[in-house]
Design a protein around this motif. Structure first.
Motif, PDB file in Angstrom:
ATOM      1  N   GLU A 156      -6.480   3.946   6.752  1.00 15.93           N
ATOM      2  CA  GLU A 156      -5.159   4.090   7.386  1.00 15.93           C
ATOM      3  C   GLU A 156      -4.062   3.804   6.366  1.00 15.93           C
ATOM      4  OE1 GLU A 156      -4.409   1.055  10.279  1.00 15.93           O
ATOM      5  OE2 GLU A 156      -2.482   1.929  10.897  1.00 15.93           O
ATOM      6  N   ASP A 157      -3.195   4.778   6.153  1.00 15.13           N
ATOM      7  CA  ASP A 157      -2.051   4.552   5.271  1.00 15.13           C
ATOM      8  C   ASP A 157      -0.919   3.984   6.117  1.00 15.13           C
ATOM      9  OD1 ASP A 157       0.301   4.666   3.848  1.00 15.13           O
ATOM     10  OD2 ASP A 157      -0.221   6.490   2.781  1.00 15.13           O
ATOM     11  N   ALA A 158      -0.805   2.656   6.063  1.00 17.85           N
ATOM     12  CA  ALA A 158       0.250   1.969   6.808  1.00 17.85           C
ATOM     13  C   ALA A 158       1.320   1.479   5.824  1.00 17.85           C
ATOM     14  CB  ALA A 158      -0.338   0.809   7.601  1.00 17.85           C
ATOM     15  N   ALA A 159       1.542   2.270   4.770  1.00 18.07           N
ATOM     16  CA  ALA A 159       2.540   1.893   3.760  1.00 18.07           C
ATOM     17  C   ALA A 159       3.883   1.593   4.422  1.00 18.07           C
ATOM     18  CB  ALA A 159       2.697   3.007   2.727  1.00 18.07           C
ATOM     19  N   GLN A 160       4.193   2.333   5.490  1.00 19.47           N
ATOM     20  CA  GLN A 160       5.490   2.167   6.169  1.00 19.47           C
ATOM     21  C   GLN A 160       5.350   1.315   7.428  1.00 19.47           C
ATOM     22  OE1 GLN A 160       6.730   6.221   6.930  1.00 19.47           O
ATOM     23  NE2 GLN A 160       6.534   6.818   4.793  1.00 19.47           N
ATOM     24  N   GLY A 161       4.190   0.652   7.582  1.00 22.08           N
ATOM     25  CA  GLY A 161       3.853   0.138   8.915  1.00 22.08           C
ATOM     26  C   GLY A 161       3.992  -1.347   9.181  1.00 22.08           C
ATOM     27  N   LEU A 177      -0.809  -1.265   2.902  1.00 22.67           N
ATOM     28  CA  LEU A 177       0.620  -1.514   3.117  1.00 22.67           C
ATOM     29  C   LEU A 177       1.337  -1.337   1.787  1.00 22.67           C
ATOM     30  CD1 LEU A 177       0.549  -4.895   5.113  1.00 22.67           C
ATOM     31  CD2 LEU A 177       0.557  -2.600   6.059  1.00 22.67           C
ATOM     32  N   SER A 178       2.638  -1.067   1.867  1.00 23.80           N
ATOM     33  CA  SER A 178       3.444  -0.994   0.646  1.00 23.80           C
ATOM     34  C   SER A 178       4.598  -1.981   0.745  1.00 23.80           C
ATOM     35  CB  SER A 178       4.011   0.415   0.466  1.00 23.80           C
ATOM     36  OG  SER A 178       5.045   0.407  -0.516  1.00 23.80           O
ATOM     37  N   PHE A 179       4.906  -2.590  -0.393  1.00 24.71           N
ATOM     38  CA  PHE A 179       6.088  -3.463  -0.472  1.00 24.71           C
ATOM     39  C   PHE A 179       7.049  -2.939  -1.532  1.00 24.71           C
ATOM     40  CE2 PHE A 179       2.458  -6.174   0.848  1.00 24.71           C
ATOM     41  CZ  PHE A 179       2.847  -6.313   2.176  1.00 24.71           C
ATOM     42  N   THR A 234      -0.878  -4.191  -6.736  1.00 29.87           N
ATOM     43  CA  THR A 234       0.313  -3.865  -7.513  1.00 29.87           C
ATOM     44  C   THR A 234       1.213  -2.816  -6.844  1.00 29.87           C
ATOM     45  OG1 THR A 234      -1.400  -2.696  -8.735  1.00 29.87           O
ATOM     46  CG2 THR A 234      -0.327  -4.511  -9.872  1.00 29.87           C
ATOM     47  N   SER A 235       0.678  -2.063  -5.886  1.00 29.73           N
ATOM     48  CA  SER A 235       1.492  -1.088  -5.146  1.00 29.73           C
ATOM     49  C   SER A 235       0.697  -0.586  -3.949  1.00 29.73           C
ATOM     50  CB  SER A 235       1.857   0.108  -6.048  1.00 29.73           C
ATOM     51  OG  SER A 235       0.687   0.835  -6.386  1.00 29.73           O
ATOM     52  N   GLY A 236       1.382   0.138  -3.077  1.00 33.67           N
ATOM     53  CA  GLY A 236       0.686   0.792  -1.960  1.00 33.67           C
ATOM     54  C   GLY A 236      -0.233   1.880  -2.491  1.00 33.67           C
ATOM     55  N   THR A 237       0.223   2.575  -3.514  1.00 36.01           N
ATOM     56  CA  THR A 237      -0.594   3.627  -4.145  1.00 36.01           C
ATOM     57  C   THR A 237      -1.913   3.024  -4.636  1.00 36.01           C
ATOM     58  OG1 THR A 237       1.442   4.676  -4.892  1.00 36.01           O
ATOM     59  CG2 THR A 237      -0.579   5.328  -6.027  1.00 36.01           C
ATOM     60  N   HIS A 238      -1.813   1.883  -5.308  1.00 41.69           N
ATOM     61  CA  HIS A 238      -3.027   1.240  -5.825  1.00 41.69           C
ATOM     62  C   HIS A 238      -3.902   0.694  -4.698  1.00 41.69           C
ATOM     63  CE1 HIS A 238      -1.549   0.732 -10.235  1.00 41.69           C
ATOM     64  NE2 HIS A 238      -1.974   1.946  -9.941  1.00 41.69           N
ATOM     65  N   THR A 277      11.817   0.255  -1.085  1.00 42.82           N
ATOM     66  CA  THR A 277      12.366   0.979   0.073  1.00 42.82           C
ATOM     67  C   THR A 277      11.777   0.509   1.405  1.00 42.82           C
ATOM     68  OG1 THR A 277      10.621   2.590  -0.287  1.00 42.82           O
ATOM     69  CG2 THR A 277      12.798   3.119  -1.197  1.00 42.82           C
ATOM     70  N   LYS A 278      10.789  -0.375   1.371  1.00 42.58           N
ATOM     71  CA  LYS A 278      10.104  -0.755   2.608  1.00 42.58           C
ATOM     72  C   LYS A 278      10.830  -1.912   3.313  1.00 42.58           C
ATOM     73  CE  LYS A 278       6.905   2.339   1.983  1.00 42.58           C
ATOM     74  NZ  LYS A 278       7.498   3.148   0.916  1.00 42.58           N
ATOM     75  N   ASN A 279      10.477  -2.148   4.586  1.00 43.92           N
ATOM     76  CA  ASN A 279      11.173  -3.178   5.371  1.00 43.92           C
ATOM     77  C   ASN A 279      11.092  -4.542   4.681  1.00 43.92           C
ATOM     78  OD1 ASN A 279      11.019  -0.977   7.070  1.00 43.92           O
ATOM     79  ND2 ASN A 279      10.731  -2.189   8.930  1.00 43.92           N
ATOM     80  N   THR A 287       3.305  13.908   3.786  1.00 43.84           N
ATOM     81  CA  THR A 287       3.167  12.504   3.423  1.00 43.84           C
ATOM     82  C   THR A 287       3.617  12.298   1.990  1.00 43.84           C
ATOM     83  OG1 THR A 287       1.660  10.607   3.319  1.00 43.84           O
ATOM     84  CG2 THR A 287       0.748  12.695   2.619  1.00 43.84           C
ATOM     85  N   PHE A 288       3.603  11.053   1.581  1.00 47.02           N
ATOM     86  CA  PHE A 288       3.952  10.721   0.203  1.00 47.02           C
ATOM     87  C   PHE A 288       2.790  11.139  -0.710  1.00 47.02           C
ATOM     88  CE2 PHE A 288       4.830   7.526  -3.223  1.00 47.02           C
ATOM     89  CZ  PHE A 288       6.063   8.040  -3.572  1.00 47.02           C
ATOM     90  N   VAL A 289       3.139  11.503  -1.901  1.00 50.84           N
ATOM     91  CA  VAL A 289       2.195  12.060  -2.867  1.00 50.84           C
ATOM     92  C   VAL A 289       1.012  11.122  -3.177  1.00 50.84           C
ATOM     93  CG1 VAL A 289       3.611  11.218  -4.799  1.00 50.84           C
ATOM     94  CG2 VAL A 289       2.165  13.204  -5.132  1.00 50.84           C
ATOM     95  N   SER A 290       1.190   9.829  -2.954  1.00 54.55           N
ATOM     96  CA  SER A 290       0.131   8.867  -3.290  1.00 54.55           C
ATOM     97  C   SER A 290      -1.160   9.101  -2.525  1.00 54.55           C
ATOM     98  CB  SER A 290       0.611   7.442  -3.012  1.00 54.55           C
ATOM     99  OG  SER A 290       1.686   7.157  -3.860  1.00 54.55           O
ATOM    100  N   CYS A 291      -1.068   9.620  -1.299  1.00 55.78           N
ATOM    101  CA  CYS A 291      -2.289   9.836  -0.512  1.00 55.78           C
ATOM    102  C   CYS A 291      -3.210  10.795  -1.260  1.00 55.78           C
ATOM    103  CB  CYS A 291      -1.953  10.423   0.864  1.00 55.78           C
ATOM    104  SG  CYS A 291      -0.902   9.358   1.832  1.00 55.78           S
TER     105      CYS A 291
END
Ligand SMILES: Cc1ncc(COP(=O)(O)O)c(C=O)c1O
Length: 381
Positions: A158-163, A182-184, A60-64, A187-189, A87-91
């Motif tokens: 590995e937090d590759a939310a932006q990767g 990963l995050s979708f 449901t999210s990169g955080t999850h 704001t992501k690509n 980093t983003f607060v989710s980590c």
């Protein structure tokens, strides 16, 4: 009001949605499958091929995805995980959600990712994992981090939310540790509004994650016909991505090449248009790094000091260029300060106070890009 200020703002980020996403949603709804469905499975297979990873689970999210990974890895109370404060607060939230303690380490100047030497200083007998972040889609010094982890039997998440679409030594980001996320997010690509993915190599870990993702039940095995009824088998939560969102993601993956190509053009033009200005003013620009294929997720400038950065940010916004900062370091945030004594993180503090991100997305027009360059040059750092 100047001419620039009278124009529409240049948005900082904007997803690339069009008729293709609309059509994908229509198709997903037409098959009456809105939960864990066929689009999700196709996207998981596609991401698995793209990343070169045996198993990808949409979330449901990169955080999850981070939370799910920590649950599946069995990390919990009484244990510590070393992560950046930059980093983003989710980590940090994900580590806290499983009952463990986030321990912040500093970052290195070059990659803006975890500094292996500082990580060594943060290890205690309670450390069970490292959570490196691929800031701006750039891997930190993974060779050194994996070596530290290997020597002490630590797990690497590995937090590759932006990767997405970036790599290190020929390996896709998200595949460099025991698990990757990963995050979708919009704001992501590549995005579906809210969404994420967990990437795993190990079969057992994938099975544990699959169960935790389905509220702690073996429903996934049931849907594959492997058990005749499903039941509660462990702790879990509800992390399955809706098939309607997976369908949007599928349409986005069809456009990945075009999105990446446009982002690369924008970054190339920023570099060209700002190189002389930056050199004359002691401003450092995001640069390509050896062994890394970039995905142009973030284009940042590092100003000589915080006062100049803040003035530039205000000036750009005054001209309708929606630049932004990154991040309020977690150790100095209101909640971060309640987490107990944390070590000094001088590089984190300096980078966070001097970094400015320029608008970057595939829908920027030539005119937008020139307007951003002109506005930055006028900030006169
Ligand atoms: C480094 C990092 N980690 C985690 C996340 C969380 O991802 P999401 O917004 O999909 O929950 C993000 C997204 O903003 C991120 O940039």
């Amino acid at each position: 009001m100047t001419d620039a200020a009278s124009k529409d703002p240049v948005p900082f980020s904007k997803p690339s949605y069009d008729e293709r996403e609309l059509e994908a949603v229509r198709r997903a709804l037409a098959v009456q499958s809105t939960g864990d469905g066929p689009a999700g499975r196709r996207v998981e297979a596609r991401l698995s091929a793209l990343l070169g990873a045996p198993r990808v689970l949409l979330t449901t999210s990169g955080t999850h995805a981070l939370e799910l990974a920590l649950l599946a890895l069995g990390i919990g109370p009484g244990q510590e995980v070393v992560c950046p404060s930059f980093t983003f607060v989710s980590c940090a939230n994900a580590i806290l959600r499983v009952g463990a303690r986030p321990v912040f380490a500093d970052i290195e100047e070059r990659t803006l990712g975890l500094d292996p030497q500082d990580v060594e200083r943060r290890l205690t007998p309670r450390t069970v994992g490292l959570l490196p972040v691929d800031y701006a889609g750039v891997a930190p010094d993974m060779a050194a981090l994996v070596e530290i982890a290997g020597a002490r039997r630590l797990r690497v998440l590995e937090d590759a939310a932006q990767g997405i679409a970036a790599s290190w030594r020929g390996r896709a980001l998200g595949t460099l540790g025991d698990a990757g996320c990963l995050s979708f997010h919009e704001t992501k690509n590549v995005s579906c509004g809210e969404g994420g993915a967990l990437v795993v190599h190990d079969h057992e870990l994938a099975l544990r994650a699959e169960i935790a993702r389905e509220k702690g039940t073996n429903r996934s095995a049931f849907l594959r016909g492997q058990v005749d009824k499903y039941t509660w088998v462990s702790q879990g939560s509800s992390y399955v991505l809706s098939d309607v969102l997976a369908a949007i993601l599928e349409a986005q993956l069809d456009k990945l090449e075009a999105i990446q190509a446009r982002r690369a053009e924008v970054v190339a033009r920023y570099r060209e248009g700002l190189a002389g200005w930056a050199a004359a003013r002691g401003v450092r620009m995001a640069q390509p790094l050896p062994e890394r294929v970039a995905n142009h997720h973030i284009f940042y400038l590092l100003y000589p000091d915080g006062r100049l950065r803040d003035a530039a940010l205000a000036a750009l916004r005054g001209k309708g260029v929606m630049a932004t900062f990154h991040y309020v370091p977690l150790h100095s945030s209101p909640f971060g300060r309640t987490l107990g004594e944390q070590a000094a993180l001088p590089v984190t503090d300096r980078i966070a106070s001097t970094l400015l991100r320029l608008p970057l997305h595939a829908r920027l027009s030539e005119r937008d890009v020139e307007r951003v360059i002109e506005a930055v040059r006028e900030t006169g750092a």
